[in-house]
Design a protein around this motif. Structure first.
Motif, short mmCIF file in Angstrom:
data_model
loop_
_atom_site.label_atom_id
_atom_site.label_comp_id
_atom_site.label_asym_id
_atom_site.label_seq_id
_atom_site.Cartn_x
_atom_site.Cartn_y
_atom_site.Cartn_z
N ALA A 229 4.28 15.50 -8.63
CA ALA A 229 5.39 15.94 -7.77
C ALA A 229 5.97 14.76 -7.00
O ALA A 229 7.20 14.62 -6.86
N ARG A 230 5.10 13.88 -6.49
CA ARG A 230 5.57 12.70 -5.77
C ARG A 230 6.28 11.74 -6.73
O ARG A 230 7.28 11.11 -6.36
N ARG A 231 5.76 11.63 -7.94
CA ARG A 231 6.43 10.78 -8.94
C ARG A 231 7.87 11.23 -9.17
O ARG A 231 8.78 10.42 -9.22
N ARG A 232 8.04 12.53 -9.28
CA ARG A 232 9.40 13.06 -9.53
C ARG A 232 10.32 12.72 -8.36
O ARG A 232 11.49 12.36 -8.55
N GLU A 233 9.83 12.85 -7.14
CA GLU A 233 10.63 12.52 -5.97
C GLU A 233 11.07 11.06 -6.01
O GLU A 233 12.24 10.73 -5.72
N ILE A 234 10.15 10.19 -6.36
CA ILE A 234 10.45 8.75 -6.38
C ILE A 234 11.49 8.43 -7.45
O ILE A 234 12.46 7.71 -7.20
N ILE A 235 11.29 8.96 -8.65
CA ILE A 235 12.23 8.68 -9.74
C ILE A 235 13.62 9.24 -9.41
O ILE A 235 14.63 8.58 -9.64
N ASP A 236 13.66 10.44 -8.85
CA ASP A 236 14.95 11.01 -8.46
C ASP A 236 15.64 10.13 -7.41
O ASP A 236 16.87 10.01 -7.41
N ALA A 237 14.84 9.53 -6.53
CA ALA A 237 15.41 8.73 -5.45
C ALA A 237 15.92 7.38 -5.93
O ALA A 237 16.91 6.87 -5.40
N PRO B 192 0.79 -1.24 0.00
CA PRO B 192 0.00 0.00 0.00
C PRO B 192 0.81 1.28 0.00
O PRO B 192 0.26 2.35 -0.27
N ASP B 193 2.10 1.23 0.33
CA ASP B 193 2.86 2.46 0.52
C ASP B 193 4.01 2.62 -0.47
O ASP B 193 5.05 3.21 -0.14
N SER B 194 3.84 2.11 -1.69
CA SER B 194 4.89 2.27 -2.69
C SER B 194 5.19 3.73 -2.95
O SER B 194 6.34 4.09 -3.26
N HIS B 195 4.19 4.58 -2.82
CA HIS B 195 4.37 6.01 -3.06
C HIS B 195 5.27 6.66 -2.01
O HIS B 195 5.66 7.83 -2.15
N ARG B 196 5.66 5.90 -0.97
CA ARG B 196 6.52 6.44 0.08
C ARG B 196 7.97 6.01 -0.08
O ARG B 196 8.78 6.16 0.85
N ALA B 197 8.32 5.49 -1.25
CA ALA B 197 9.68 4.99 -1.47
C ALA B 197 10.74 6.06 -1.23
O ALA B 197 11.78 5.81 -0.62
N ALA B 198 10.49 7.26 -1.73
CA ALA B 198 11.47 8.34 -1.54
C ALA B 198 11.61 8.68 -0.06
O ALA B 198 12.70 8.99 0.42
N GLU B 199 10.50 8.60 0.67
CA GLU B 199 10.52 8.85 2.10
C GLU B 199 11.43 7.85 2.82
O GLU B 199 12.22 8.22 3.70
N VAL B 200 11.33 6.58 2.43
CA VAL B 200 12.18 5.55 3.02
C VAL B 200 13.66 5.86 2.78
O VAL B 200 14.49 5.76 3.69
N LEU B 201 13.97 6.25 1.55
CA LEU B 201 15.37 6.51 1.20
C LEU B 201 15.90 7.80 1.80
O LEU B 201 17.11 8.04 1.76
N ARG B 202 15.02 8.62 2.36
CA ARG B 202 15.47 9.83 3.06
C ARG B 202 15.76 9.57 4.54
O ARG B 202 16.32 10.43 5.21
#
Length: 235
Positions: free
Chosen positions: A114-122, A57-67
């Motif tokens: 905006a969230r997509r960009r964060e994830i791809i950058d991460a 359910p939280d794939s959209h939080r991938a960038a958050e994990v990597l931060r």
């Protein structure tokens, strides 16, 4: 060696180093596990074998994990699939081939740009391989496996040179585990991999540890505390 494909870490003399199996969007399981061990971001580290996204359910939080301070990951096949979609159709497109949907990427359609960009950058610059020095020698991390017959150094040299064949093996192959290959990988203390689900727990073949213990599948069966491997890498 390429910093883009291979990342090396010095010995952690201040805290603990952990490995986690394929997360697949189960971020709350990770946060719960961190609480249970008293994870200290000032000195502890977590090394992920990849596949942070899809199915859960939280794939959209991938960038958050990597931060999270001290959290590092290799690139898994699911990160590669997402990058393939973005490179083929653009970051704003809603186009998803059916095979990607079947592999759990449907969440992408509901993710703001905006969230997509964060994830791809991460995830774009995640390495394919990590090597960590420990009190018990060097420890390697790769998503799928090191091809049979390759030493760790030969594998790293091939990864550094690049090429679709070795990248595909590193992120998709299951030949060693299918064969039950006990020979392990030479010139490295131990290797942690994910990719192949191990529903009954971590499997060891030689010095290779298969740590995808099905975090997302355990949760989808209703057992929200099962499935995520979170272990000290020197235990």
């Amino acid at each position: 060696m390429s910093a883009h494909r291979i990342r090396r870490f010095a010995r952690n003399n201040l805290g603990r180093d952990f490995v986690i199996g394929d997360l697949h969007g189960m971020v709350e399981l990770l946060l719960s596990a961190m609480d249970q061990v008293g994870y200290d971001p000032a000195c502890d580290r977590i090394f992920s074998v990849g596949d942070l996204i899809d199915r859960g359910p939280d794939s959209h939080r991938a960038a958050e994990v990597l931060r999270i301070p001290g959290v590092y990951a290799v690139k898994g096949n699911h990160e590669y699939m997402l990058l393939d979609v973005v490179d083929a159709f653009g970051i704003e497109s809603q186009t998803l081939p059916e095979i990607y949907v079947r592999n759990g990427l449907g969440w992408w359609r509901d993710t703001p740009i905006a969230r997509r960009r964060e994830i791809i950058d991460a995830i774009r610059d995640l390495p394919l391989v990590m090597q960590v020095e420990t009190e018990r020698g060097s420890v390697g991390f790769v998503h799928a496996e090191v091809p049979a017959g390759m030493t760790w150094q030969q594998f790293c040299t091939a990864i550094d040179r690049g090429g679709e064949a070795i990248i595909e093996l590193a992120t998709w192959s299951r030949e060693r585990v299918k064969a039950g290959d006990e020979r392990g990988v030479t010139w490295i203390g131990r290797v942690f991999v994910g990719h192949t689900p191990m529903p009954t727990g971590v499997r060891r073949l030689g010095n290779v540890y298969y740590v995808d213990t099905g975090a997302v599948f355990g949760a989808l069966r209703g057992n929200h505390g099962a499935g995520l491997t979170f272990a000290n890498i020197v235990m």
